[in-house]
Structures are given as structure tokens and as C-alpha cells.
Design a protein around this motif. Structure first.
Motif: not given
Length: 490
Positions: A53-58, A348-353, A476-483
Motif C-alpha cells: 500500500l502507498t498512501t497519498p500523504d506518503g 506539485t502534489n505528491w499524492g495527486a501525481n 476484503n480490502v479497505n483502501l484509503p482515499a487516493g491510495s
């Protein structure tokens, strides 16, 4: 388990925040230590699923998870299904371009640091497992200066190609390419020329202009010899594009227009030359943006060119990935390769990229039949260079600071690692679902050893819970937003 190691002092890989392509949603936190945390890709047990898993906040970057496989599941509207019986293209690899600029920067690292970086990029067990590298043949807009392999000073010419030599690439490109092969023996290479030698062009310069009509066969012979010399140097080219961006000719850096009729003649002559030279290199046309389907259709519409070409290559800078499916539908026997896209200071947004690259490239391009997904520069310095007249604020997959030896793994590294590390060359893409009006997207693959791999992006604004199901069996998966997440199971 999680494997953690502290890199050599000369190679402090900082997992820093970087950039993004859409409206910022959060500010990524800087990691506490300059260490690389990776997870060996051991095969999952028959009753479990290995996840990353990689989350948008790093805060999580390829963080390992273990999930349980369950039986008796029934798919609902908001579940992701996988159907390995419905197959599409065979994957050849994921990676980026070894420009002369990238190779030079890698060469600035001390031997231990260089070996650590290449392991981090290419080793499939402890690194990202990149498996395909594109090499500009001659100078591109990211080189230390402009050159081809048969430059003649003073306006002269070399019609017999007596002076052709790839020796210039022995400075940086070929040694690094050979080191990449040592780090991952499964890596394949693609060659792409930016310009013919100036004496073959109508304007007599490398920067812009078009290939002279009288030089079509000479250019094909030139490329044949380059492929042959590359193979003799220990870097065989599996694929070769006829011309990088043949409808973009600029005076800023080596470039060349090559319209479909001329490209068709080059393709036919080049295919014959490669065959005679005993080189199995496959030829690709176009190698330009998604917004121009007419060129690819015209080139493949020529019966002789169609016989000479394995398929077409595509870039991301205009249009969208559905163009590749359109051309694949028109010419179903021809392959599709995605060969170039770059991040940069314009986003310039890590998670959006991370999300954009996953949505449009590692998921989007593969769902539109791409056999490769290749980004632009493998490495650039903190100022986006060295440049040779092109983009002034591009970003590499990694950033190397030649003054300190520090290396930053950018968001593109993680986007690529989420597929390259798990989807091996020879894997086949299979059918999988999306839901939530496309906000939760997936691409699924079956590796040569039979393991299933699913790459998932939660592009919605909130966390999503769902099942991944194959014939009643799933997890089952529980995936955070933007992940972004990758799951591997038997």
C-alpha cells in the motif's frame, strides 16, 4: 516480512515529498529517516494474499500487508472481480529512459552508491524491479551535448557510413546499461532516435528539419548499424522506434520530422537490413502523442510498412490513453507500446501525481493494450537537468544531487514499483472490473508462474471497502482515499 537496510553513506535515498498533477488534497509528511524500506516479493501462501500500500500523504510507501483468502463470496456492484479466462496483451515490462543525462548522473555516484541505486531501481526482489529501459540513440533534449553516431564536420557527408560509431555512448550510457543488465538480467532495451545525422537532413542541422527524401535508405542502414553495434556492446535492443516524435521538429534540440510515407519506406528498408544483419529487433512506428491517430493509421495502412512493423508507440502529452485501443481495434495484429511521459515542476502534489500516473499509465495504458509503460528520464538532478535545450523543469523517476550524492525516490518510482515489482515480463493482462463511476480502478495480470496480481487505485474522495473476487474466492480490502495498492495471490 519487511526488509529494511540503511544504504551506503554516499547514497542516502530520501523518501521525500514531491509533486502532483491536480488539486492538492493534503500535505505529504517528510519521512523520519533517509532509509529505504522494501519488501521481498516472496510468493504468497495458498490461503493468503500479499499486499502493498502507498498512501497519498506518503506515510505508507509500498507498505506490506497480509490478507486472508476466503471462499463463498458473491460479487456485488461495489466489488472488483478478476477473470483470468479473459486474456489480453502479454506484458514486456515497465521502466523509464536512460538518457545521457540520466546515465551521467548515475555515473557521478561512487561504485557502492551506484550499485545500490541500480538495485533499488531494477532488482525485482529488493527494489522496484523495473524491467524495460528506453535509450535515445544519439542526443535527445536530455544529453550533455548534441551528437549522432556519424557526425561529419564542415558540412561533409559519409554516404557509406564508414565513420559510424557508438563510441560516444561508452562514456556513460552503455556502461550504465550493462550495469542495469547485471542488476536484472530480464531487462529489455528499446532504442529511439531523435535525429538522423545532419548531412542526411534537408536543413543540414540536427536541430529540426526533416529527413531528406534521398536519404531514406541511408538512414535505415545507419539505424541497422547502430543496432548491430549496440548488440556487440552488450546492450541488445529488443525494440526500435523509427523516430521520436516525428511530428515535432524544433530548433531547440535534436529532432526531425518524418511523415508516414517516408516512415513507411524507412521501415521497409530497416526491417530488411535488420533481417540481413541477424538482428531480431522489432520495429515500432509513431512514438508520439495520443491525440494524433491519423499518423498511426496511415503508417499501418501501408501494406508494406504494416508487414515491417510490430506495432506503434505512444506518449502522454496530448490526448488520452483510449487512442491506443482505437488503433489496436483497427489493426488487431499489431502491438501497442507506451513509451514516454514525464512529471515535472508544473505539478506539485505528491499524492495527486501518484494517482494520475496510476490512473492513466500503469492502469490506463495497460487497460488500453500497452505492453510496456515507460516514463521519461530515469534520473535528473534537483534542477531538472542536465538539459540539452528541452524541458526546463522535468522530474526524473529519481533525483540525484551530484554535489552530495543524495538520491530521492520520486512519486513516479512508487507508481512504477507498484506494477514492475510484481508483474513480471511475460505476464498476461486479464479482465478485471472497476466501480464507483470509475473512481476505484484496477488492472489485473497473471504471471508466468500463475500468481495473480491486481493493481488498484482508489481515486475517490473517501475510503472504500470492497471485495476482490475470482470465482467465489477472494479477500476484503479497505483502501484509503487516493491510495494505490497491489495484491498478489495464488
Amino acid at each position: 516480512m519487511t526488509y529494511k537496510r540503511t544504504l551506503a553513506p554516499a547514497l542516502l535515498i530520501a523518501l521525500l515529498t514531491a509533486c502532483g498533477a491536480s488539486t492538492p488534497t493534503s500535505t505529504p509528511a517528510a519521512p523520519p529517516t533517509p532509509t529505504l524500506v522494501v519488501t521481498p516479493t516472496a510468493a504468497p501462501a495458498t490461503s493468503t494474499v500479499n499486499g502493498w500500500l502507498t498512501t497519498p500523504d506518503g506515510s505508507k510507501r509500498l507498505a506490506a500487508q497480509t490478507l486472508n483468502l476466503k471462499s463463498g463470496l458473491t460479487a456485488s456492484t461495489n466489488d472488483l472481480t478478476i477473470d483470468p479466462a479473459t486474456t489480453y496483451q502479454t506484458i514486456e515490462g515497465f521502466g523509464a529512459a536512460l538518457t545521457e543525462s540520466s546515465a551521467h548522473l548515475i555515473d557521478t555516484l561512487p561504485p557502492t552508491g551506484r550499485a545500490d541505486l541500480l538495485r533499488t531501481l531494477f532488482d525485482p526482489t529488493f527494489g522496484a524491479g523495473l524491467s524495460y529501459v528506453r535509450i535515445p540513440l544519439g542526443a535527445s533534449d536530455f544529453a550533455l551535448s548534441s551528437y549522432t553516431y556519424d557526425d561529419v564536420p564542415g558540412g561533409g557527408a559519409d554516404p557509406t557510413l564508414a565513420n559510424l560509431s557508438v563510441t560516444r555512448d561508452e562514456r556513460h550510457v552503455l556502461p550504465v546499461a550493462r550495469a542495469i543488465r547485471a542488476a536484472n538480467g530480464a531487462v529489455r532495451f528499446m532504442g529511439s532516435p531523435w535525429s538522423a545525422p545532419a548531412w542526411m537532413k534537408d536543413g543540414g542541422v540536427l536541430e529540426g528539419g526533416r529527413l531528406a527524401p534521398t536519404a531514406l535508405n541511408t538512414y535505415a542502414a545507419y539505424l541497422t548499424r547502430v543496432v548491430t553495434q549496440y548488440a556487440a556492446s552488450g546492450v541488445p535492443l529488443s525494440t526500435l522506434t523509427l523516430q521520436n516524435e516525428p511530428r515535432f521538429s524544433t530548433g531547440a534540440y535534436p529532432s526531425m520530422a518524418l511523415e508516414p510515407a517516408d516512415a513507411a519506406r524507412v521501415a521497409v528498408s530497416l526491417a530488411s537490413g535488420l533481417r540481413d544483419a541477424g538482428q531480431p529487433t522489432k520495429l515500432l512506428g509513431w512514438d508520439h502523442n495520443w491525440d494524433d491517430l491519423g499518423y498511426a493509421r496511415a503508417l499501418l495502412g501501408d501494406p508494406d510498412a504494416r508487414a515491417a512493423l510490430a506495432g506503434t508507440a505512444w506518449h502522454c502529452y496530448a490526448g488520452d490513453e483510449r487512442a491506443m485501443s482505437d488503433v489496436k481495434s483497427a489493426f488487431p495484429d499489431k502491438d501497442v507500446y507506451f513509451t514516454e511521459c514525464s512529471g515535472g515542476g508544473w505539478a506539485t502534489n505528491w499524492g495527486a501525481n501518484l494517482a494520475w500516473t496510476t490512473e492513466h499509465l500503469t492502469i490506463g495504458a495497460t487497460r488500453n493494450f500497452a505492453k510496456t509503460v515507460l516514463l521519461w528520464n530515469l534520473a535528473l538532478d534537483p534542477r531538472g537537468g542536465p538539459t540539452n535545450g528541452g524541458c526546463g523543469n522535468c522530474r526524473g523517476v529519481v533525483t540525484i544531487d551530484p554535489a552530495t550524492g543524495a538520491v530521492t525516490l520520486n512519486e513516479e518510482y512508487y507508481a512504477l514499483a507498484h506494477v514492475a515489482k510484481f508483474v513480471r515480463p511475460g505476464a498476461v493482462r486479464v479482465a478485471s472490473a472497476t466501480f464507483g463511476a470509475g473512481n476505484v480502478q484496477s488492472a489485473a495480470f497473471v504471471n508466468p508462474d500463475g500468481t495473480r496480481v491486481m493493481l488498484i487505485l482508489n481515486g475517490s474522495g473517501g475510503a472504500r471497502k470492497f471485495n476482490v473476487i475470482e470465482k467465489g474466492r477472494g479477500f476484503n480490502v479497505n483502501l484509503p482515499a487516493g491510495s494505490v495498492a497491489t495484491y498478489v495471490w495464488r
